[in-house]
Design a protein around this motif. Sequence first.
Motif, PDB file in Angstrom:
ATOM      1  N   PHE A  63     -11.509  -8.559   2.188  1.00  0.00           N
ATOM      2  CA  PHE A  63     -12.444  -9.558   2.736  1.00  0.00           C
ATOM      3  C   PHE A  63     -12.939 -10.492   1.635  1.00  0.00           C
ATOM      4  N   SER A  64     -13.157  -9.929   0.426  1.00  0.00           N
ATOM      5  CA  SER A  64     -13.689 -10.759  -0.670  1.00  0.00           C
ATOM      6  C   SER A  64     -12.655 -11.782  -1.137  1.00  0.00           C
ATOM      7  N   LYS A  65     -11.377 -11.546  -0.809  1.00  0.00           N
ATOM      8  CA  LYS A  65     -10.305 -12.486  -1.202  1.00  0.00           C
ATOM      9  C   LYS A  65      -9.938 -13.435  -0.078  1.00  0.00           C
ATOM     10  N   ALA A  66     -10.645 -13.332   1.062  1.00  0.00           N
ATOM     11  CA  ALA A  66     -10.306 -14.146   2.233  1.00  0.00           C
ATOM     12  C   ALA A  66     -10.651 -15.618   1.992  1.00  0.00           C
ATOM     13  N   PRO A  67      -9.875 -16.556   2.574  1.00  0.00           N
ATOM     14  CA  PRO A  67      -8.752 -16.217   3.421  1.00  0.00           C
ATOM     15  C   PRO A  67      -7.430 -16.006   2.662  1.00  0.00           C
ATOM     16  N   ASP A  68      -7.223 -16.748   1.547  1.00  0.00           N
ATOM     17  CA  ASP A  68      -5.871 -16.785   0.965  1.00  0.00           C
ATOM     18  C   ASP A  68      -5.343 -15.422   0.519  1.00  0.00           C
ATOM     19  N   GLY A  69      -6.132 -14.682  -0.272  1.00  0.00           N
ATOM     20  CA  GLY A  69      -5.680 -13.392  -0.784  1.00  0.00           C
ATOM     21  C   GLY A  69      -5.427 -12.385   0.322  1.00  0.00           C
ATOM     22  N   MET A  70      -6.295 -12.422   1.334  1.00  0.00           N
ATOM     23  CA  MET A  70      -6.149 -11.515   2.483  1.00  0.00           C
ATOM     24  C   MET A  70      -4.883 -11.866   3.278  1.00  0.00           C
ATOM     25  N   LEU A  71      -4.658 -13.141   3.510  1.00  0.00           N
ATOM     26  CA  LEU A  71      -3.501 -13.571   4.319  1.00  0.00           C
ATOM     27  C   LEU A  71      -2.189 -13.368   3.565  1.00  0.00           C
ATOM     28  N   LYS A  72      -2.249 -13.524   2.243  1.00  0.00           N
ATOM     29  CA  LYS A  72      -1.039 -13.309   1.421  1.00  0.00           C
ATOM     30  C   LYS A  72      -0.497 -11.895   1.634  1.00  0.00           C
ATOM     31  N   LYS A  73      -1.397 -10.917   1.777  1.00  0.00           N
ATOM     32  CA  LYS A  73      -0.958  -9.534   1.980  1.00  0.00           C
ATOM     33  C   LYS A  73      -0.166  -9.391   3.281  1.00  0.00           C
ATOM     34  N   VAL A  74      -0.552 -10.122   4.315  1.00  0.00           N
ATOM     35  CA  VAL A  74       0.176 -10.035   5.591  1.00  0.00           C
ATOM     36  C   VAL A  74       1.605 -10.539   5.398  1.00  0.00           C
ATOM     37  N   GLY A  75       1.736 -11.650   4.668  1.00  0.00           N
ATOM     38  CA  GLY A  75       3.077 -12.185   4.384  1.00  0.00           C
ATOM     39  C   GLY A  75       3.913 -11.182   3.605  1.00  0.00           C
ATOM     40  N   GLU A  76       3.296 -10.563   2.599  1.00  0.00           N
ATOM     41  CA  GLU A  76       4.023  -9.572   1.779  1.00  0.00           C
ATOM     42  C   GLU A  76       4.466  -8.384   2.637  1.00  0.00           C
ATOM     43  N   GLU A  77       3.532  -7.896   3.457  1.00  0.00           N
ATOM     44  CA  GLU A  77       3.853  -6.706   4.269  1.00  0.00           C
ATOM     45  C   GLU A  77       4.926  -7.025   5.313  1.00  0.00           C
ATOM     46  N   ALA A  78       4.885  -8.240   5.866  1.00  0.00           N
ATOM     47  CA  ALA A  78       5.903  -8.634   6.850  1.00  0.00           C
ATOM     48  C   ALA A  78       7.287  -8.643   6.183  1.00  0.00           C
ATOM     49  N   THR A  79       7.329  -9.152   4.965  1.00  0.00           N
ATOM     50  CA  THR A  79       8.600  -9.169   4.222  1.00  0.00           C
ATOM     51  C   THR A  79       9.079  -7.747   3.955  1.00  0.00           C
ATOM     52  N   GLU A 127       6.130   1.060   6.493  1.00  0.00           N
ATOM     53  CA  GLU A 127       5.910  -0.369   6.217  1.00  0.00           C
ATOM     54  C   GLU A 127       5.263  -1.086   7.397  1.00  0.00           C
ATOM     55  N   VAL A 128       5.650  -0.698   8.620  1.00  0.00           N
ATOM     56  CA  VAL A 128       5.011  -1.320   9.803  1.00  0.00           C
ATOM     57  C   VAL A 128       3.531  -0.920   9.856  1.00  0.00           C
ATOM     58  N   ALA A 129       3.229   0.319   9.464  1.00  0.00           N
ATOM     59  CA  ALA A 129       1.814   0.755   9.429  1.00  0.00           C
ATOM     60  C   ALA A 129       1.020  -0.132   8.473  1.00  0.00           C
ATOM     61  N   ASP A 130       1.602  -0.454   7.303  1.00  0.00           N
ATOM     62  CA  ASP A 130       0.931  -1.367   6.363  1.00  0.00           C
ATOM     63  C   ASP A 130       0.705  -2.739   7.016  1.00  0.00           C
ATOM     64  N   LEU A 131       1.733  -3.230   7.704  1.00  0.00           N
ATOM     65  CA  LEU A 131       1.614  -4.558   8.334  1.00  0.00           C
ATOM     66  C   LEU A 131       0.540  -4.554   9.424  1.00  0.00           C
ATOM     67  N   TRP A 132       0.542  -3.498  10.251  1.00  0.00           N
ATOM     68  CA  TRP A 132      -0.481  -3.418  11.308  1.00  0.00           C
ATOM     69  C   TRP A 132      -1.873  -3.369  10.695  1.00  0.00           C
ATOM     70  N   PHE A 133      -2.014  -2.542   9.634  1.00  0.00           N
ATOM     71  CA  PHE A 133      -3.322  -2.415   8.986  1.00  0.00           C
ATOM     72  C   PHE A 133      -3.791  -3.779   8.468  1.00  0.00           C
ATOM     73  N   HIS A 134      -2.934  -4.477   7.723  1.00  0.00           N
ATOM     74  CA  HIS A 134      -3.345  -5.768   7.151  1.00  0.00           C
ATOM     75  C   HIS A 134      -3.587  -6.806   8.249  1.00  0.00           C
ATOM     76  N   SER A 135      -2.854  -6.732   9.341  1.00  0.00           N
ATOM     77  CA  SER A 135      -3.090  -7.637  10.477  1.00  0.00           C
ATOM     78  C   SER A 135      -4.448  -7.325  11.110  1.00  0.00           C
ATOM     79  N   MET A 136      -4.812  -6.048  11.170  1.00  0.00           N
ATOM     80  CA  MET A 136      -6.111  -5.673  11.724  1.00  0.00           C
ATOM     81  C   MET A 136      -7.261  -6.173  10.857  1.00  0.00           C
ATOM     82  N   VAL A 137      -7.031  -6.195   9.529  1.00  0.00           N
ATOM     83  CA  VAL A 137      -8.061  -6.735   8.626  1.00  0.00           C
ATOM     84  C   VAL A 137      -8.270  -8.226   8.932  1.00  0.00           C
ATOM     85  N   VAL A 138      -7.157  -8.947   9.142  1.00  0.00           N
ATOM     86  CA  VAL A 138      -7.261 -10.381   9.464  1.00  0.00           C
ATOM     87  C   VAL A 138      -7.989 -10.566  10.805  1.00  0.00           C
TER      88      VAL A 138
END
Length: 120
Positions: A34-50, A72-83
């Motif tokens: 949250f402290s890195k939002a939006p860019d740092g938080m959203l970057k993680k979603v891109g990384e996890e999707a890859t 890996e999908v669990a990581d993506l779901w988690f980071h999407s839930m943070v967003v």
Amino acid sequence: MEEKNCTGILEEIADTIDSRHGADPSKSYVAQLFSKAPDGMLKKVGEEATEVVMAAKDVADGKKAKEHLVYEVADLWFHSMVVLSCYGLRPEDVVQELARREGVSGLVEKANRKTQAPKD
Ligand SMILES: N=c1c2ncn([C@@H]3O[C@H](COP(=O)(O)OP(=O)(O)OP(=O)(O)O)[C@@H](O)[C@H]3O)c2ncn1[C@@H]1O[C@H](COP(=O)(O)O)[C@@H](O)[C@H]1O
């Protein structure tokens, strides 16, 4: 391990994520995101999707076990839930949208998107 209801566990994790708004980033990974939002938080979603794409390829090629894709999908779901939480949304909102689409052919749904997509 006791198997939990899918929606129930998503709601419990979302409650925990929601509780991290304003929390100390040195004590919570979600608060760090949250402290890195939006860019740092959203970057993680891109990384996890890859990472999901790479894991699926590895599973398809027989290089990795299927569990790797689940991980890996669990990581993506988690980071999407943070967003979602960052913008005041919940997994229930996503499930509701999927429920709305249930039984509607993807081809029909795609055609309807032009007229029914959320307004900007
Ligand atoms: N489900 C998760 C979860 N899944 C994955 N992750 C973290 O997401 C990151 C995945 O990203 P990477 O694989 O790129 O790992 P990394 O290189 O360490 O990450 P970065 O340093 O680049 O951010 C890892 O740090 C994982 O630990 C999670 N972190 C937290 N949760 C849930 O969120 C809750 C609250 O967590 P805290 O806020 O830390 O208490 C926890 O109780 C869990 O339920």
